[in-house]
Design an enzyme around this catalytic site. Structure first.
Site, short mmCIF file in Angstrom:
data_model
loop_
_atom_site.label_atom_id
_atom_site.label_comp_id
_atom_site.label_asym_id
_atom_site.label_seq_id
_atom_site.Cartn_x
_atom_site.Cartn_y
_atom_site.Cartn_z
N CYS A 70 0.84 -1.10 0.07
CA CYS A 70 -0.02 -0.02 0.03
C CYS A 70 0.65 1.30 -0.09
CB CYS A 70 -0.84 -0.01 1.19
SG CYS A 70 -2.05 1.55 1.21
N HIS A 135 -3.23 0.88 8.48
CA HIS A 135 -3.82 0.26 7.19
C HIS A 135 -5.19 -0.42 7.40
CE1 HIS A 135 -3.63 -1.27 3.11
NE2 HIS A 135 -4.41 -2.30 3.49
N ASN A 175 -14.26 8.61 -0.03
CA ASN A 175 -14.62 7.45 -0.58
C ASN A 175 -14.22 6.18 0.16
OD1 ASN A 175 -16.01 9.00 -2.59
ND2 ASN A 175 -13.93 8.54 -3.99
N HIS A 186 -6.65 1.95 2.36
CA HIS A 186 -6.02 2.42 3.51
C HIS A 186 -7.00 3.71 3.81
CE1 HIS A 186 -2.49 3.47 5.93
NE2 HIS A 186 -3.11 4.70 6.12
N HIS A 188 -8.39 6.81 4.01
CA HIS A 188 -7.97 8.26 3.40
C HIS A 188 -9.04 8.72 2.66
CE1 HIS A 188 -7.83 6.07 -0.23
NE2 HIS A 188 -7.77 6.82 -1.07
N GLN A 190 -9.90 12.62 0.06
CA GLN A 190 -9.30 13.53 -1.00
C GLN A 190 -9.85 15.06 -0.65
OE1 GLN A 190 -8.73 11.75 -5.05
NE2 GLN A 190 -10.09 10.11 -4.08
#
Length: 360
Positions: A70, A135, A175, A186, A188, A190
Site C-alpha cells: 500500500c 492500514h 470514498n 487504507h 484516506h 481527498q
C-alpha cells in the site's frame, strides 16, 4: 496543532499534521520518481453548460495493490512509500495522479476551434488526506482527538487551496469501500480544488438565493429548524451540530450533518464547533457500520462555499450517503437516476432514520 511542510522526491508537497508537541518530521523521500504527468483538460458541455474534466493520465494510477504494498502506509526500511516517515497521525500530500494540477498546461480555446465547446487546462489542485497510519483502520475507529486533527487539516487545506491559482471551489471528501469504487483500502480521503464551481453547488446557490429573496432567510436554516422540531429524521445531535436524514432522501442511507450556525466553510468553524463535530460524526459513522453489521461503503462529501463568490449564501454541511440498500444488495443508478437525474428511493426518509437510530 503542529504543521510540518516537506517535499517528496518529485517535488510534490507533503504536510504532516500533529498535535502540539508531536515528533519532528525530517524523513527524506528516497525514491527515484519521474515528474508528475498532469495533462488534464476541462470542457464545457454546450447542452447543459456544465464543465467536464478529462484526465486520461489517471488510467495508470495505482489500482488495488496488496496490503503489504500500500502506498499510503508509512515507509519502512527497503520499502519507501508516499509517506517517508515511519509513522504519522494525519498527513496530506499532492496526488501523484491528479484530476487537476498546477502543472496542467495550455490556454483556453474551443474544441476543433469551432467556438461551440470551450476548453481550458485543468489547472487547479488535488490532495490526498490520510487519516491514520493504521492500514486496517477506518474513520469510525478514530478517537475524537484524531477527528479534530483531521478537521483542522481540512480547514488548513481549505484556506490554502482557496489561495491556489485557478481554484474556484474546495471539496474535501471520503470514498469508502469497494462498492463505491475505492482502489486503495487504507483509510484516506481527498480534497479537490476545482477550477470551476461545481454544478451541484451552483444549483444549491440558485435555490438559496431565490429562497432568501422570497423569505429573507437561509433555506438550510429553515430546513434545520424544521428537522429539529419534528425529530422524525434526526439521528444524532450535539451542542453545535445536528445529523438527520434529509426529508427528500435520494439514497438508501443518506445523512446530512449540519452546523447550527451558518458558516461558509470548515475554516470558519470555532474550536467548540470542531470538537462537537468530532463527537456527532463519530456517532453517525458507528450507527452506519452497525446498520448492516458490516463496514458501510459510503461517500462523505463536504459542501463548502465557492472561494470567490456567494459566500453569504452557502451553509457548510457534510452529506454522507451509501449505495448499500441491504446487507448484500446495492442501489444501482439505472435509467431514471442516470438518464434523467430523477431519483427513486426504495425506503422513506423516516424508515432510514428509524433504522439508523435503532442501530445505535
Amino acid at each position: 496543532m503542529k504543521r510540518t511542510l516537506r517535499h517528496l522526491a518529485d517535488g510534490r508537497e507533503i504536510i504532516y499534521f500533529d498535535h502540539d508537541g508531536g515528533p519532528e518530521r525530517t524523513a527524506e523521500d528516497t525514491r527515484d520518481l519521474p515528474p508528475v504527468a498532469a495533462a488534464s483538460e476541462i470542457r464545457l458541455d454546450p447542452l447543459t453548460r456544465e464543465w467536464v474534466a478529462l484526465a486520461a493520465h489517471r488510467q495508470t494510477r495505482t489500482y488495488k495493490p496488496p496490503a503489504d504494498l500500500c502506498p499510503l502506509d508509512p515507509s519502512t526500511p527497503g520499502r519507501p512509500t508516499e509517506i517517508p516517515e515511519a509513522d504519522y497521525d494525519v498527513v496530506v500530500f499532492e496526488n501523484r495522479f491528479p484530476s487537476f494540477s498546477q502543472n496542467a498546461h495550455g490556454e483556453p480555446s474551443t474544441v476543433d476551434g469551432l467556438g461551440l465547446v470551450p476548453t481550458a487546462p485543468g489547472r487547479a489542485r488535488c490532495d490526498v488526506v490520510c487519516f491514520s497510519s493504521d492500514h486496517g483502520g477506518s474513520f469510525s475507529q478514530l478517537s475524537p482527538e484524531r477527528v479534530r486533527l483531521v478537521v483542522d487539516a481540512w480547514a488548513d487545506r481549505t484556506l490554502a487551496l482557496g489561495e491556489t491559482p485557478g481554484v474556484e471551489q474546495v471539496y474535501p471528501f471520503e470514498n469508502r469501500g469497494e462498492e463505491i469504487g475505492v482502489t486503495l483500502s487504507h483509510p484516506h480521503g481527498q480534497i479537490y480544488g476545482y477550477p470551476f464551481v461545481t454544478p451541484k453547488t451552483e444549483r444549491m446557490l440558485d435555490v438559496a438565493r431565490a429562497y432568501r429573496e422570497e423569505h429573507g432567510r437561509a433555506v438550510m436554516g429553515d430546513v434545520l429548524a424544521a428537522e429539529q422540531k419534528s425529530g422524525a429524521r434526526v439521528i444524532a445531535e450535539g451542542e453545535h451540530w445536528t445529523a438527520f436524514v434529509p426529508p427528500a432522501a435520494r439514497w438508501p442511507v443518506h445523512i446530512q450533518v449540519v452546523p447550527h450556525r451558518q458558516v461558509p466553510d470548515i475554516s470558519a468553524l470555532t474550536d467548540a464547533e470542531r470538537d462537537d463535530f468530532a463527537r456527532v460524526y463519530l456517532d453517525v459513522l458507528r450507527r452506519c457500520d452497525a446498520l448492516y453489521d458490516r463496514p458501510l461503503p459510503y461517500i462523505a462529501a463536504w459542501h463548502q462555499a465557492p472561494v470567490r463568490r456567494d459566500r453569504d449564501l452557502a451553509w457548510l454541511h457534510l452529506e454522507l450517503f451509501s449505495v448499500l440498500r441491504a446487507k448484500d444488495k446495492l442501489k444501482y443508478l439505472a435509467g431514471s437516476e442516470s438518464g434523467m437525474a430523477v431519483w427513486i428511493n426504495d425506503a422513506t426518509p423516516e424508515q432510514i432514520a428509524e433504522r439508523l437510530r435503532a442501530a445505535g
